[in-house]
Write an enzyme that holds these catalytic residues in place. Sequence first.
Site, short mmCIF file in Angstrom:
data_model
loop_
_atom_site.label_atom_id
_atom_site.label_comp_id
_atom_site.label_asym_id
_atom_site.label_seq_id
_atom_site.Cartn_x
_atom_site.Cartn_y
_atom_site.Cartn_z
N ALA A 106 12.55 -28.39 42.83
CA ALA A 106 13.94 -28.78 43.08
C ALA A 106 14.46 -29.64 41.95
O ALA A 106 13.70 -30.17 41.15
CB ALA A 106 14.03 -29.56 44.39
N TYR A 107 15.79 -29.78 41.92
CA TYR A 107 16.45 -30.78 41.07
C TYR A 107 16.59 -32.01 41.97
O TYR A 107 17.41 -32.02 42.89
CB TYR A 107 17.83 -30.25 40.64
CG TYR A 107 18.54 -31.11 39.61
CD1 TYR A 107 18.69 -30.66 38.31
CD2 TYR A 107 19.08 -32.35 39.95
CE1 TYR A 107 19.35 -31.42 37.36
CE2 TYR A 107 19.74 -33.12 39.00
CZ TYR A 107 19.88 -32.65 37.71
OH TYR A 107 20.54 -33.41 36.77
N THR B 91 15.57 -31.49 52.78
CA THR B 91 15.69 -32.96 52.75
C THR B 91 16.55 -33.54 53.87
O THR B 91 17.47 -32.88 54.37
CB THR B 91 16.30 -33.37 51.38
OG1 THR B 91 16.59 -34.76 51.40
CG2 THR B 91 17.58 -32.63 51.08
N TYR C 188 23.26 -33.91 45.40
CA TYR C 188 21.90 -33.47 45.72
C TYR C 188 21.85 -32.88 47.14
O TYR C 188 21.35 -31.78 47.35
CB TYR C 188 20.94 -34.66 45.58
CG TYR C 188 19.55 -34.41 46.13
CD1 TYR C 188 18.68 -33.53 45.51
CD2 TYR C 188 19.11 -35.08 47.27
CE1 TYR C 188 17.40 -33.30 46.02
CE2 TYR C 188 17.84 -34.86 47.79
CZ TYR C 188 16.99 -33.97 47.15
OH TYR C 188 15.73 -33.75 47.67
N LYS D 27 21.15 -28.98 48.18
CA LYS D 27 19.98 -28.65 49.00
C LYS D 27 20.43 -27.92 50.27
O LYS D 27 19.78 -26.97 50.71
CB LYS D 27 19.20 -29.92 49.37
CG LYS D 27 18.45 -30.56 48.22
CD LYS D 27 17.26 -29.73 47.72
CE LYS D 27 16.08 -29.73 48.65
NZ LYS D 27 14.91 -29.02 48.08
N1 LIG Z 1 10.78 -37.18 46.99
C1 LIG Z 1 11.33 -37.31 48.19
O1 LIG Z 1 11.38 -38.42 48.74
C2 LIG Z 1 11.87 -36.12 48.91
C3 LIG Z 1 12.52 -36.33 50.13
C4 LIG Z 1 12.99 -35.23 50.85
C5 LIG Z 1 12.82 -33.96 50.34
N2 LIG Z 1 12.23 -33.79 49.13
C6 LIG Z 1 12.06 -32.43 48.65
O2 LIG Z 1 10.68 -32.22 48.44
C7 LIG Z 1 10.49 -31.35 47.32
C8 LIG Z 1 9.58 -32.03 46.32
O3 LIG Z 1 10.19 -33.25 45.95
P1 LIG Z 1 9.55 -34.20 44.82
O4 LIG Z 1 10.18 -35.52 44.95
O5 LIG Z 1 8.07 -34.04 44.84
O6 LIG Z 1 10.17 -33.52 43.55
P2 LIG Z 1 9.78 -33.62 42.01
O7 LIG Z 1 8.65 -34.56 41.81
O8 LIG Z 1 11.05 -33.81 41.27
O9 LIG Z 1 9.20 -32.15 41.77
C9 LIG Z 1 10.05 -31.05 41.68
C10 LIG Z 1 9.41 -30.08 40.72
O10 LIG Z 1 10.28 -28.95 40.56
C11 LIG Z 1 10.20 -28.59 39.20
N3 LIG Z 1 11.35 -27.76 38.80
C12 LIG Z 1 12.60 -28.15 38.46
N4 LIG Z 1 13.33 -27.08 38.11
C13 LIG Z 1 12.56 -25.99 38.24
C14 LIG Z 1 12.73 -24.61 37.99
N5 LIG Z 1 13.89 -24.11 37.56
N6 LIG Z 1 11.68 -23.76 38.19
C15 LIG Z 1 10.50 -24.25 38.63
N7 LIG Z 1 10.26 -25.55 38.87
C16 LIG Z 1 11.27 -26.42 38.68
C17 LIG Z 1 10.19 -29.92 38.48
O11 LIG Z 1 9.79 -29.76 37.15
P3 LIG Z 1 10.28 -30.85 36.06
O12 LIG Z 1 9.68 -32.16 36.52
O13 LIG Z 1 9.69 -30.36 34.80
O14 LIG Z 1 11.77 -30.85 36.11
C18 LIG Z 1 9.18 -30.68 39.32
O15 LIG Z 1 7.85 -30.41 38.92
C19 LIG Z 1 11.88 -31.04 46.79
O16 LIG Z 1 12.30 -29.82 47.35
C20 LIG Z 1 12.74 -32.16 47.31
O17 LIG Z 1 14.07 -31.76 47.46
C21 LIG Z 1 11.75 -34.84 48.41
#
Ligand SMILES: NC(=O)c1ccc[n+]([C@@H]2O[C@H](COP(=O)([O-])OP(=O)(O)OC[C@H]3O[C@@H](n4cnc5c(N)ncnc54)[C@H](OP(=O)(O)O)[C@@H]3O)[C@@H](O)[C@H]2O)c1
Length: 270
Positions: free
Chosen positions: A52-53, A89, A113, A117
């Site tokens: 995700a972004y 999310t 965001y 999503k």
């Molecule tokens: N973190 C939270 O607290 C939270 C809360 C609720 C939901 N979420 C959801 O949980 C999921 C994981 O979150 P996270 O915080 O672990 O996210 P993250 O650390 O930002 O990881 C997202 C990954 O997606 C990759 N990515 C970005 N653009 C892409 C593309 N075009 N093709 C393939 N991969 C791509 C990123 O690569 P780069 O790093 O190289 O850009 C990164 O490795 C997401 O869907 C997010 O919306 C997260």
Amino acid sequence: MRVLSAAHPGHTYFFSDVVEAENTYVLDITDREAVSAFVEQNAIDLIVNGAAYTNVDKAEEDEATAMKINAEALSVLGSQGVKVIHVSTDYVFSGDEHVPCRETDPVAPRTAYGRTKYEGEKRLLAVCPEAVILRTAWLYSPYGNNFVKTMIRLGKEKESLGVVFDQIGTPTYAADLAWAIFTVIESHVWHPGIYHFTNEGVCSWFDFTLAIHELAGITKCQVRPILSEEYAYKTPRPHYSVLDKSKFKKTFGVEIPHWMDGLRRCIGKL
Ligand SMILES: NC(=O)c1ccc[n+]([C@@H]2O[C@H](COP(=O)([O-])OP(=O)(O)OC[C@H]3O[C@@H](n4cnc5c(N)ncnc54)[C@H](OP(=O)(O)O)[C@@H]3O)[C@@H](O)[C@H]2O)c1
């Protein structure tokens, strides 16, 4: 998922990212041709999407890129003719609620965001109505940058730290989210739909920090409760984003660990 995959040897895994990394395939989920070729060549029958972004502030300035990755890519992943589990999310909700949000509650994203999503959820379900969407919140793990690791670092560096106490949610250990994903995959029946999944319990970021410092043995940093307005966020954050997990627990017949339990296990691995 990668760490837990060792305990689930009955599957063949193809871990991918948009950038090169060890034991990882390079795949841009916005590239329709590349995704189709990858799915076909590897005979993939299930996609788990956590890509995700995720930069909430940057998404305000570049909603088009966020839309491409968080929404348009979901039509790509959803139209491969295979099962899909997608991570979404709590930001799809306004954050103004006072009781835990259910899957049937109206969404009202307040940020780019959150909007992108939510659009991703809709686009996925439009092409793949059998998809499973897990909405989660406040994720952390021993890997990468996240709140737990930042608070441990700051706790060691600073004598005093202000942390917001007017945002309430549920910290969620990524290993428990991965367990939830395996629960969906290995269930005897495929149960499509949207589910809420976080750890149990609620707290503020302030309470969470106190628990992190206590478990990490940090005693010399004084943690002070502050208001969100004092922190001066660029983008507004939800004040209350607790998710009701009843549907997940009932459908899959499981209990979910409390956030303190998840935190203890995570800090034990640091
Ligand atoms: N973190 C939270 O607290 C939270 C809360 C609720 C939901 N979420 C959801 O949980 C999921 C994981 O979150 P996270 O915080 O672990 O996210 P993250 O650390 O930002 O990881 C997202 C990954 O997606 C990759 N990515 C970005 N653009 C892409 C593309 N075009 N093709 C393939 N991969 C791509 C990123 O690569 P780069 O790093 O190289 O850009 C990164 O490795 C997401 O869907 C997010 O919306 C997260």
